[in-house]
Design a protein around this motif. Sequence first.
Motif, PDB file in Angstrom:
ATOM      1  N   ALA A 140      12.028   4.018   6.520  1.00 32.26           N
ATOM      2  CA  ALA A 140      11.877   4.559   5.162  1.00 32.26           C
ATOM      3  C   ALA A 140      10.417   4.707   4.736  1.00 32.26           C
ATOM      4  O   ALA A 140      10.143   5.168   3.628  1.00 32.26           O
ATOM      5  N   MET A 141       9.498   4.330   5.616  1.00 37.70           N
ATOM      6  CA  MET A 141       8.073   4.393   5.261  1.00 37.70           C
ATOM      7  C   MET A 141       7.622   5.822   5.024  1.00 37.70           C
ATOM      8  O   MET A 141       8.016   6.735   5.746  1.00 37.70           O
ATOM      9  N   PRO A 142       6.762   6.052   4.017  1.00 36.50           N
ATOM     10  CA  PRO A 142       6.200   7.399   3.819  1.00 36.50           C
ATOM     11  C   PRO A 142       5.426   7.834   5.070  1.00 36.50           C
ATOM     12  O   PRO A 142       4.830   6.996   5.751  1.00 36.50           O
ATOM     13  N   ASP A 143       5.447   9.136   5.352  1.00 34.09           N
ATOM     14  CA  ASP A 143       4.831   9.655   6.580  1.00 34.09           C
ATOM     15  C   ASP A 143       3.350   9.298   6.699  1.00 34.09           C
ATOM     16  O   ASP A 143       2.866   8.989   7.791  1.00 34.09           O
ATOM     17  N   ASP A 144       2.617   9.338   5.561  1.00 34.96           N
ATOM     18  CA  ASP A 144       1.172   9.044   5.648  1.00 34.96           C
ATOM     19  C   ASP A 144       0.933   7.598   6.086  1.00 34.96           C
ATOM     20  O   ASP A 144       0.021   7.310   6.860  1.00 34.96           O
ATOM     21  N   LEU A 145       1.786   6.700   5.624  1.00 35.44           N
ATOM     22  CA  LEU A 145       1.668   5.293   6.032  1.00 35.44           C
ATOM     23  C   LEU A 145       2.048   5.134   7.508  1.00 35.44           C
ATOM     24  O   LEU A 145       1.412   4.382   8.254  1.00 35.44           O
ATOM     25  N   LYS A 146       3.076   5.868   7.933  1.00 37.49           N
ATOM     26  CA  LYS A 146       3.466   5.844   9.356  1.00 37.49           C
ATOM     27  C   LYS A 146       2.298   6.282  10.240  1.00 37.49           C
ATOM     28  O   LYS A 146       2.041   5.696  11.288  1.00 37.49           O
ATOM     29  N   LYS A 147       1.592   7.323   9.793  1.00 38.13           N
ATOM     30  CA  LYS A 147       0.438   7.815  10.575  1.00 38.13           C
ATOM     31  C   LYS A 147      -0.670   6.774  10.643  1.00 38.13           C
ATOM     32  O   LYS A 147      -1.324   6.596  11.662  1.00 38.13           O
ATOM     33  N   ARG A 148      -0.885   6.067   9.513  1.00 35.37           N
ATOM     34  CA  ARG A 148      -1.985   5.088   9.468  1.00 35.37           C
ATOM     35  C   ARG A 148      -1.740   3.888  10.388  1.00 35.37           C
ATOM     36  O   ARG A 148      -2.703   3.254  10.838  1.00 35.37           O
TER      37      ARG A 148
END
Length: 280
Positions: A140-148
């Motif tokens: 459920a993590m936002p994509d930008d956080l997944k990228k980080r």
Amino acid sequence: MHTHANRIHAKPLSASLGVEILGLNPKHLSEEEKGAIKLLFDNHHFVLFRNADVTEEEHVSLVRAIGPISTADEIMKDGRQFTYISNVHADGRVPNGELFYHSDHMFLDEPLKGISLYSIEAPRVGGETRFLNSAKAYQAMPDDLKKRVEGLSARHVYDYDANRGDQRPDPATLSANTDMAVYPLVWRHPVSDVPLLYISRLFTIEVLGLSREESEKLLDDLFAYLDTIGDDYTHKWASGDLIVWDNLHLQHARNDFPHTERRALRRVPIALEAAYQHSG
Ligand SMILES: [Fe+2]
């Protein structure tokens, strides 16, 4: 569970984890019933029996249906298969206070697959154990956080001399009596291969390869994200409750309670089936 289909009943405890098992006597389990418990554990990561009333031997026998007992704990070197989480027993571990979310043994290279707790005495107020689903948290993590977090690993520590459940570890004050291990921030469950968001306010001290400032910023953002999810399930203990949960798929935390309340749980830890040594 063909022959028992009309008897065993699994009642969901929350939307994303856990079932209460009804219609089974945990004191006397057939091999078929043990198989049914293992299946429910694999599918729901958490099983609960109420009014279980199990002896030490019956408790250990039920837990063995799910996996081998871990005897990594020093206190179990004499051959016993359990410890106490207790402010009643003289050798009780983590007797009092709040505990931030964590998975047990994040700071060791050998992961602990599961934990069982059996309630001997429950406080009248407080002391609830809260659970969150780390696989759901990652999904459920936002994509930008997944990228980080992609490709990054973190160090987890436990300072046996500090021993506080409601403070983040401080790199400036770590004693020599500290265990540490490194795992990917997105770690795949060694059995199910499901990606887990693997961080904890209690144990995670730094993200590797970043400055102290960048590491703190990323960890703060991840903890703030977890706070937006909240708890997936909160268990209010009653004596006789027996729980077994997947220590990697789920994280757990404990609410504070008055020190005047008696709280005693028998703990049986579960090892991974195959010898597994993680190298960070
Ligand atoms: Fe724990």
